[in-house]
Design an enzyme around this catalytic site. Structure first.
Site, short mmCIF file in Angstrom:
data_model
loop_
_atom_site.label_atom_id
_atom_site.label_comp_id
_atom_site.label_asym_id
_atom_site.label_seq_id
_atom_site.Cartn_x
_atom_site.Cartn_y
_atom_site.Cartn_z
CE LYS A 44 -4.44 1.02 0.37
NZ LYS A 44 -5.58 0.34 -0.24
CB VAL A 46 -19.70 -1.58 -3.59
CG1 VAL A 46 -20.04 -3.03 -3.27
CG2 VAL A 46 -18.26 -1.46 -4.05
N GLY A 103 -24.75 2.55 2.79
CA GLY A 103 -23.90 3.16 1.76
C GLY A 103 -24.29 2.70 0.37
N GLY A 107 -23.01 3.74 -2.69
CA GLY A 107 -22.06 4.27 -3.67
C GLY A 107 -21.82 3.27 -4.79
#
Ligand code: NAD
Length: 387
Positions: free
Chosen positions: A105, A208, A204, A206
């Site tokens: 990352k 997905v 949520g 969004g």
């Protein structure tokens, strides 16, 4: 040479980029020794305003791959903690999904709305290039596909570019994987993976969550929807005949399955007493505030689909860009489908060992890493050209 480069619009605006891309660069690498991690480096480039960290947790199964998070962290230590946690999570996600990659990352300490410049992105790209393919980057929070396109000018070790050879928005694949995970939860709880008449609450809506709502609607589920964007909730609730609930009530909604598709850390000491679901199975990363919260869920009899298992659809899609023959959506489609079987296996192991599903998933990931199961054989092929 410099004159030629200066013809490019980006360099006209930012001549200091040359520093980031030449050996005489003012890019600084400082190794940070961290136990259990292969490589952690602090990267700075003064004139580009870059302070960031790249963490490679493990490359046992393949080159480390993970997104770049651009965030105005309160301190360097906060950024370090985040990059370590996120890169380790990528290792587990990739190991379970058998993507043939390891975990890494990148974080850049900057406000993406105020401080994201072309110089900054190119300097970060130069740092990725310097790691010679040990770390492959992609977009993440605060870093868009357009940003990744700029980073590609400084390094080829990039996936998720917005062009014809790309795998596109990972949300579709992630949503399908979460749907398969919800089916696995239903199978475990009710003995059938049919979602006809089952209530699923989605936090949520969004990339997905909205796609998941669509799939679940066609599967016959009764939906409860929530988002901070109330206009969006109302529109989708109308579209799917769903019940809309305010954002601060969704976690306490009575339902068969709660699908967190917004934020991390939503399973914590404060929320635990309020859950009224039989299972938690959603896309959000790092849903458990602490590992011990998985045990608390188990004690309450709530089945938990480990996030790094159920939400691997996106990584499976994006990594298939690096297949030798190029991106073909049918390859990740079948692999994402298998999330169902993986989760059922994890539930069985957890039950046999009387441990939490999170702990069983971690053990499975570590087992695969130890024995090289799913290890990459062919090196990744980078098909993209810099634009
Ligand atoms: P997104 O930013 O497109 O959507 C998140 C949605 O959550 C937004 O509509 C936002 O308004 C809403 N939201 C934020 N806080 C909320 C709250 N308190 N209550 C209700 N709604 C809230 O993100 P996404 O790409 O859909 O990803 C959702 C989650 O899944 C994130 O945690 C992400 O890290 C994880 N994830 C996404 C992918 C992917 O392919 N996009 C892959 C793996 C994991």
């Amino acid at each position: 040479m410099a004159d030629q480069l200066l013809e490019k619009p980006v360099l006209k605006r930012a001549p200091s980029i040359l520093d980031a891309m030449t050996p005489s660069s003012s890019l600084q690498f400082e190794k940070i020794p961290v136990e259990g991690y292969e490589q952690v480096v602090k990267i700075t480039h003064k004139s580009a305003g870059l302070t960031g960290i790249i963490a490679i947790h493990s490359s046992t199964l393949g080159p480390a791959l993970g997104g770049i998070r651009i965030h105005p962290y309160g301190s360097f230590n906060e950024a370090l903690e985040d990059v370590l946690r996120l890169s380790r999570g990528m290792t587990y996600k990739s190991a379970i999904a058998e993507s043939g990659f390891g975990g890494g990352k990148g974080v850049i300490i900057a406000d993406p709305k105020k401080h994201k410049t072309i110089e900054l992105l190119l300097a970060f790209g130069a740092a990725v290039e310097k790691l010679g393919g040990n770390y492959i980057c992609a977009e993440d929070a605060g870093c868009t596909t357009e940003d990744v396109k700029i980073i590609r000018r400084a390094t080829k070790y990039v996936v998720g570019l917005p062009n014809a050879k790309s795998s596109g928005d990972p949300g579709t694949f992630t949503a399908w994987g979460v749907y398969r995970g919800i089916q696995a939860a239903a199978k475990k709880l009710f003995g059938t993976d049919s979602l006809e008449g089952r209530s699923v609450a989605i936090q949520g809506l969004g990339s997905v969550g909205s796609r998941l709502a669509d799939i679940l609607f066609w599967a016959g589920a009764e939906l409860v929807l929530s988002d901070l964007d109330t206009a969006k909730v109302e529109r989708l609730a109308h579209q799917y005949g769903a019940r809309a609930v305010p954002a601060d009530q969704i976690l306490a909604t009575e339902c068969d399955i709660l699908a967190p598709c917004a934020l991390g850390g939503i399973i914590n000491d404060k929320t635990l007493p309020f859950f009224q679901c039989r299972a938690i199975a959603g896309a959000a990363n790092n849903q458990l505030l602490r590992d011990s919260h998985a045990v608390a869920l188990q004690t309450r009899g709530i089945l938990y689909a480990p996030d790094f298992v159920i939400n691997a659809g996106g990584i499976l899609n994006v990594t298939s860009e690096l297949d030798e023959e190029g991106y073909n959506p049918t390859t990740p489609r079948y692999r994402v489908h298998r999330i169902y079987d993986t989760l059922l296996a994890i539930y069985e192991i957890a039950e046999k060992n009387r441990e939490s599903t999170h702990s069983a998933a971690l053990a499975l990931a570590n087992y695969r890493i130890r024995y090289g199961i799913g290890k990459r054989i062919l090196p990744p092929t980078f098909h993209h050209q810099a634009e």
